[in-house]
Design an enzyme around this catalytic site. Structure first.
Site, PDB file in Angstrom:
ATOM      1  N   ARG A  70     -13.788  22.035 -37.720  1.00  0.00           N
ATOM      2  CA  ARG A  70     -12.548  22.666 -37.268  1.00  0.00           C
ATOM      3  C   ARG A  70     -12.845  24.088 -36.804  1.00  0.00           C
ATOM      4  NH1 ARG A  70     -11.378  19.065 -41.067  1.00  0.00           N
ATOM      5  NH2 ARG A  70      -9.328  18.088 -41.235  1.00  0.00           N
ATOM      6  N   HIS A  73     -10.218  26.930 -40.408  1.00  0.00           N
ATOM      7  CA  HIS A  73      -9.958  26.092 -41.594  1.00  0.00           C
ATOM      8  C   HIS A  73     -11.031  25.015 -41.788  1.00  0.00           C
ATOM      9  CE1 HIS A  73      -5.803  27.635 -42.272  1.00  0.00           C
ATOM     10  NE2 HIS A  73      -5.803  27.790 -40.964  1.00  0.00           N
ATOM     11  N   ARG A 110      -4.895  19.163 -48.296  1.00  0.00           N
ATOM     12  CA  ARG A 110      -6.177  19.801 -47.931  1.00  0.00           C
ATOM     13  C   ARG A 110      -5.973  21.312 -47.995  1.00  0.00           C
ATOM     14  NH1 ARG A 110      -8.921  21.766 -43.483  1.00  0.00           N
ATOM     15  NH2 ARG A 110     -11.142  21.289 -43.421  1.00  0.00           N
ATOM     16  N   ASN A 146       0.299  27.875 -45.128  1.00  0.00           N
ATOM     17  CA  ASN A 146      -0.680  28.809 -45.688  1.00  0.00           C
ATOM     18  C   ASN A 146      -0.199  29.288 -47.047  1.00  0.00           C
ATOM     19  OD1 ASN A 146      -2.508  28.773 -43.551  1.00  0.00           O
ATOM     20  ND2 ASN A 146      -1.623  30.558 -42.541  1.00  0.00           N
ATOM     21  N   PHE A 159      -3.243  33.298 -29.994  1.00  0.00           N
ATOM     22  CA  PHE A 159      -4.038  32.739 -31.102  1.00  0.00           C
ATOM     23  C   PHE A 159      -5.538  32.693 -30.807  1.00  0.00           C
ATOM     24  CE2 PHE A 159      -5.409  29.154 -33.938  1.00  0.00           C
ATOM     25  CZ  PHE A 159      -5.155  29.780 -35.139  1.00  0.00           C
ATOM     26  N   ARG A 356       1.780  25.527 -31.664  1.00  0.00           N
ATOM     27  CA  ARG A 356       1.080  24.667 -32.627  1.00  0.00           C
ATOM     28  C   ARG A 356       1.422  23.200 -32.399  1.00  0.00           C
ATOM     29  NH1 ARG A 356       2.198  26.095 -38.543  1.00  0.00           N
ATOM     30  NH2 ARG A 356       0.227  25.058 -38.973  1.00  0.00           N
ATOM     31  N   ARG A 367     -11.996  16.566 -31.833  1.00  0.00           N
ATOM     32  CA  ARG A 367     -12.835  16.402 -33.030  1.00  0.00           C
ATOM     33  C   ARG A 367     -13.081  14.933 -33.362  1.00  0.00           C
ATOM     34  NH1 ARG A 367     -11.195  17.418 -37.948  1.00  0.00           N
ATOM     35  NH2 ARG A 367     -13.334  17.735 -38.568  1.00  0.00           N
TER      36      ARG A 367
HETATM   37 FE1  HDE Z   1      -3.423  26.410 -37.438  1.00  0.00          FE
HETATM   38  N1  HDE Z   1      -4.854  25.297 -36.503  1.00  0.00           N
HETATM   39  N2  HDE Z   1      -2.943  27.241 -35.665  1.00  0.00           N
HETATM   40  N3  HDE Z   1      -2.100  27.665 -38.354  1.00  0.00           N
HETATM   41  N4  HDE Z   1      -3.894  25.635 -39.189  1.00  0.00           N
HETATM   42  C1  HDE Z   1      -5.681  24.438 -37.101  1.00  0.00           C
HETATM   43  O1  HDE Z   1      -6.163  22.294 -36.330  1.00  0.00           O
HETATM   44  C2  HDE Z   1      -3.311  26.776 -34.458  1.00  0.00           C
HETATM   45  C3  HDE Z   1      -1.290  28.577 -37.762  1.00  0.00           C
HETATM   46  C4  HDE Z   1      -3.260  25.827 -40.379  1.00  0.00           C
HETATM   47  O2  HDE Z   1      -6.240  21.196 -43.342  1.00  0.00           O
HETATM   48  C5  HDE Z   1      -6.494  23.650 -36.141  1.00  0.00           C
HETATM   49  O3  HDE Z   1      -7.065  20.409 -37.145  1.00  0.00           O
HETATM   50  C6  HDE Z   1      -2.634  27.506 -33.402  1.00  0.00           C
HETATM   51  C7  HDE Z   1      -0.253  29.016 -38.654  1.00  0.00           C
HETATM   52  C8  HDE Z   1      -3.880  25.034 -41.411  1.00  0.00           C
HETATM   53  O4  HDE Z   1      -6.891  20.220 -41.500  1.00  0.00           O
HETATM   54  C9  HDE Z   1      -6.000  24.123 -34.783  1.00  0.00           C
HETATM   55  C10 HDE Z   1      -1.871  28.444 -34.053  1.00  0.00           C
HETATM   56  C11 HDE Z   1      -0.476  28.343 -39.826  1.00  0.00           C
HETATM   57  C12 HDE Z   1      -4.894  24.345 -40.772  1.00  0.00           C
HETATM   58  C13 HDE Z   1      -4.956  25.134 -35.166  1.00  0.00           C
HETATM   59  C14 HDE Z   1      -2.062  28.269 -35.465  1.00  0.00           C
HETATM   60  C15 HDE Z   1      -1.627  27.505 -39.618  1.00  0.00           C
HETATM   61  C16 HDE Z   1      -4.885  24.739 -39.392  1.00  0.00           C
HETATM   62  C17 HDE Z   1      -7.960  23.707 -36.358  1.00  0.00           C
HETATM   63  C18 HDE Z   1      -0.981  29.508 -33.441  1.00  0.00           C
HETATM   64  C19 HDE Z   1       0.310  28.462 -41.130  1.00  0.00           C
HETATM   65  C20 HDE Z   1      -5.874  23.381 -41.412  1.00  0.00           C
HETATM   66  C21 HDE Z   1      -8.362  22.343 -36.851  1.00  0.00           C
HETATM   67  C22 HDE Z   1      -0.104  29.042 -32.453  1.00  0.00           C
HETATM   68  C23 HDE Z   1       1.677  28.042 -41.019  1.00  0.00           C
HETATM   69  C24 HDE Z   1      -5.371  21.971 -41.300  1.00  0.00           C
HETATM   70  C25 HDE Z   1      -7.160  21.564 -36.820  1.00  0.00           C
HETATM   71  C26 HDE Z   1      -6.224  21.047 -42.107  1.00  0.00           C
HETATM   72  C27 HDE Z   1      -5.760  24.236 -38.441  1.00  0.00           C
HETATM   73  C28 HDE Z   1      -4.228  25.767 -34.242  1.00  0.00           C
HETATM   74  C29 HDE Z   1      -1.453  29.119 -36.435  1.00  0.00           C
HETATM   75  C30 HDE Z   1      -2.138  26.683 -40.673  1.00  0.00           C
HETATM   76  C31 HDE Z   1      -7.042  24.680 -33.860  1.00  0.00           C
HETATM   77  C32 HDE Z   1      -2.814  27.264 -31.921  1.00  0.00           C
HETATM   78  C33 HDE Z   1       0.863  30.018 -38.353  1.00  0.00           C
HETATM   79  C34 HDE Z   1      -3.484  24.970 -42.867  1.00  0.00           C
HETATM   80  O5  HDE Z   1      -5.437  23.076 -34.054  1.00  0.00           O
END
Ligand code: HDE
Length: 692
Positions: A70, A73, A110, A146, A159, A356, A367
């Site tokens: 990833r 994360h 996770r 989070n 991002f 998102r 992936r």
């Molecule tokens: Fe993520 N984020 N994120 N994120 N995020 C990923 O997805 C992304 C954001 C969070 O246990 C990716 O499968 C963008 C906020 C967690 O597998 C990816 C933006 C929050 C996890 C991605 C955010 C998160 C990810 C990387 C801004 C809290 C782990 C691998 C627009 C609410 C998921 C994947 C797991 C993972 C993109 C911002 C939480 C790249 C574009 C805000 C917990 O898709």
């Protein structure tokens, strides 16, 4: 999903992926392998033959064993469990898993760090990702949150820049698992919207004691829709029944070297031990009209809703009760997405959330390499599904019938639209109008008032840790102009005292007044932001190191072990080496580990057993360091027997978490209370005098 259904799923999994016990090794096609040590050669010392399909089958698979990690994360631990809804949620939502109190919904969780790669250490200063997949009867619902209630940026388009800046630097891939470097702080200093989130990331929330003691937050505002199609806005929270707890910074630094898997190990051990961690899933529920009156915008993900405005309504609880069988198949291949919703839950227009909704599926396609990633067992729904999706790499589904389109007449128009079925997903008919613009709303312009709110709401020791963390991180930044910009553009606008402290530590000047036009927030402090608001109810699963030497009193060891067992805690006997020690009356005391191999940082408390000669102890640098380090890290310890002399030798003064006694039972109750509190923060000033 009833308990019986749960059992059925498990049985199906067990049969499909059978236990290897009593089986013989085969190729991937089931051909039994007679020799797994030698490849097929032309003659004893001859070349290997291309014909060797056993060798090829093995290597071809091995060569492809990794998938892209990833991008954020990457480092994580996963576990299975279940969710149970509380009564009364149908007021807010029609989601079956939130309203049907008679079922248990299976879940997969996770928990991750953000910055480091898959092989990085656990106890780094970082946000923890907390994703939950609910396998509901209406499809899979993912809550991808989070352990911190806000985020760094307000719009998804920023991002990739943010992530580039926080990840190891481009030219040398340094540092791993840390934000203490130039590019991260450069980004922070140039984007004041990050101010609030950085107060959280510099706080103790970013160095949790374990992953059982973290809160979770959905961060964005979502919608709940009830059966009458009425909508409420919500912020999801999940709160650990174990309480919230942190380590001290020096412990974190040491843990990353001494046990890089500290958090993963802790969660796995707790589940194996039967001390299943539990969280209450709740939500702050409010209307658009209420939100319109507040002095911040609920679509702005850098803002939280203070619980003084809206308390958290408990919706249900979830429990983690089963470890994974195979990390790759489950934790690595699981594909979460905030776009995975079920009827009764809908999105808001938060511009970070909106981005998102696209990004996660796109990531999974990259992936996992196929649009069929939802057929991978860990991602597959447990309810029936009928689509007209066909083909693609690694398609596992075998469809019956002739029609692969809708509408059709050849299969009686099945599968057909679920028209009018209240179980079907329909989007909330939110009214939207406006011009097409690339613009940040004026209501997102206040970047500081909630940063100040967070800082001001914390206890003195938590504030000091934030000061220390900014000073530590910025001292690692090479460019002085970046350090200065963080002080001038960010810190002075959060709190002048904070800015002055950090400036002093860095030998810089801080402006004497704010440099931005500050918004006066209506709510100045909020009770639920401090970790102290979430105390632990017990000492289940806490680890106590019991230090022994030859000559130790075995009765004391037994007393400590018996007490720990009664508290569902873990007492481990540690000796200078792994051999059993001889007690003073000649009995053998079984030993769980070496003091050198099981460092104090991996324990919550220490008991030094009486009976062994004080002089032996004084000469033993490892044991003395053990006690000193426990003191330094503000943890409780008991010195049995004439160990007041040891306190003297170590140069330590008695305090509320140091217990000297001849009889363990006499201090057990107070020792428990001290362990329950985790750390004695009052000791912190004094502990500074003890070398790290
Ligand atoms: Fe993520 N984020 N994120 N994120 N995020 C990923 O997805 C992304 C954001 C969070 O246990 C990716 O499968 C963008 C906020 C967690 O597998 C990816 C933006 C929050 C996890 C991605 C955010 C998160 C990810 C990387 C801004 C809290 C782990 C691998 C627009 C609410 C998921 C994947 C797991 C993972 C993109 C911002 C939480 C790249 C574009 C805000 C917990 O898709």
């Amino acid at each position: 999903m009833t308990k019986k259904d749960n059992a059925k799923i498990k049985q199906f999994e067990d049969e499909a992926f059978s236990d290897p016990k009593g089986t013989e090794l085969t190729t991937s096609l089931g051909v039994k392998v007679e020799d797994n040590q030698n490849s097929l050669k032309a003659g004893e010392r001859g070349a290997t033959l291309l014909e060797d399909f056993l060798l090829r089958d093995k290597l071809i698979h091995f060569d492809r064993e990794r998938i892209p990690e990833r991008v954020v994360h990457a480092r994580a631990v996963g576990a299975h469990g279940y969710f149970e809804a509380y009564e009364g949620n149908d007021k807010w939502t029609k989601a079956d898993f939130l309203t049907n109190t008679k079922t248990q919904t299976p879940i997969f969780v996770r928990i991750s760090t953000v910055q480091g790669g898959r092989g990085s250490a656990d106890v780094v200063r970082d946000v923890r990702g907390f994703s939950i997949k609910f396998y509901t009867q209406q499809g899979n619902y993912d809550l991808v949150g989070n352990n911190i209630p806000v985020f760094f940026i307000q719009d998804a388009i920023k991002f990739p820049d943010f992530v580039h800046a926080v990840k190891p630097e481009d030219h040398n891939e340094i540092p791993t698992g840390q934000s203490a470097h130039d590019t991260f702080w450069d980004f922070i200093s140039l984007n004041t919207e990050t101010a609030h989130m950085t107060t959280w990331v510099m706080s103790d929330r970013a160095i949790p004691r374990n992953l059982r003691s973290i809160q979770g937050f959905g961060v964005h505002t979502f919608r709940l829709i009830n059966a009458k199609n009425e909508a409420h806005l919500v912020k999801f929270h999940w709160t650990p029944k174990q309480g919230v707890a942190q380590v001290v910074w020096d412990e974190a630094l040491k843990l990353n070297g001494k046990d890089p898997d500290f958090h993963r190990r802790d969660l796995t051990d707790a589940i194996n031990q039967g001390n299943y961690p539990e969280w209450v899933l709740g939500a702050q529920i409010f209307t658009e009209e209420e939100a319109a009156k507040w002095d911040f915008d609920v679509l702005d993900p850098t803002k939280l809703v203070p619980e003084e405005l809206v308390p958290v309504t408990p919706l249900g609880k979830f429990v983690l009760n089963r470890n994974t069988d195979e990390f790759f198949a489950e934790t690595e291949q699981v594909a979460f997405s905030p776009a995975n919703v079920v009827p009764g839950i809908d999105f808001s227009n938060d511009p970070l959330l909106q981005g998102r909704l696209f990004s996660y599926t796109d990531t999974h396609l990259h992936r996992l390499g196929t649009p069929n990633f939802n057929q991978i067992p860990i991602n597959k729904p447990v309810c029936p599904y009928h689509t007209n999706r066909r083909g693609g790499f690694a398609n596992h589904d075998i469809h019956k019938g002739q029609a692969n389109y809708e509408p059709n007449s050849v299969d009686g128009n099945y599968p057909r639209e679920a028209k009018g079925n209240p179980q079907a997903f329909t989007s909330y008919a939110e009214k939207v109008e406006g011009s097409k613009l690339r613009i940040r709303p004026e209501s997102f312009a206040d970047h500081f008032s909630q940063a100040t709110l967070n800082y001001k709401s914390l206890k003195k020791h938590e504030q000091q840790h934030i000061k220390d963390a900014y000073a530590f991180e910025l001292s690692k930044v090479k460019r002085e102009e970046i350090r200065k910009r963080v002080i001038d553009q960010i810190l002075v606008n959060i709190d002048l005292d904070l800015a002055q402290f950090v400036a002093d530590e860095l030998g810089l000047d801080a402006p004497k007044k704010p440099t931005a036009k500050l918004h006066e927030a209506k709510i100045k402090t909020s009770e639920k932001l401090t970790i102290e608001a979430f105390p632990a109810p017990d000492i289940k699963q806490r680890k106590i190191a019991v230090l022994v030497h030859d000559g130790a009193n075995s009765a004391s060891v037994d007393a400590v072990k018996k007490w720990a067992e009664s508290e569902n805690a873990i007492a481990e006997v540690l000796a200078p080496n792994a051999a059993p020690v001889k007690s003073k009356n000649g009995k053998e005391i079984a030993v769980d580990g070496r003091q050198n191999g099981e460092p104090s940082v991996t324990y919550d408390a220490v008991v030094v057993i009486d009976g062994n000669n004080l002089d032996t102890f004084k000469k033993d640098g490892v044991a003395r360091h053990y006690v000193l380090e426990t003191y330094k890290h503000l943890k409780p310890f008991v010195l049995l027997g004439d160990k007041e002399a040891l306190l003297d030798t170590l140069g330590l003064e008695p305090d509320a978490a140091i217990f000297t006694t001849d009889d363990f039972k006499a201090v057990a109750k107070d020792f428990k209370a001290a362990i329950q509190d985790h750390r004695l923060w009052d000791r912190e000033e004094k502990a500074k005098a003890v070398p790290a």
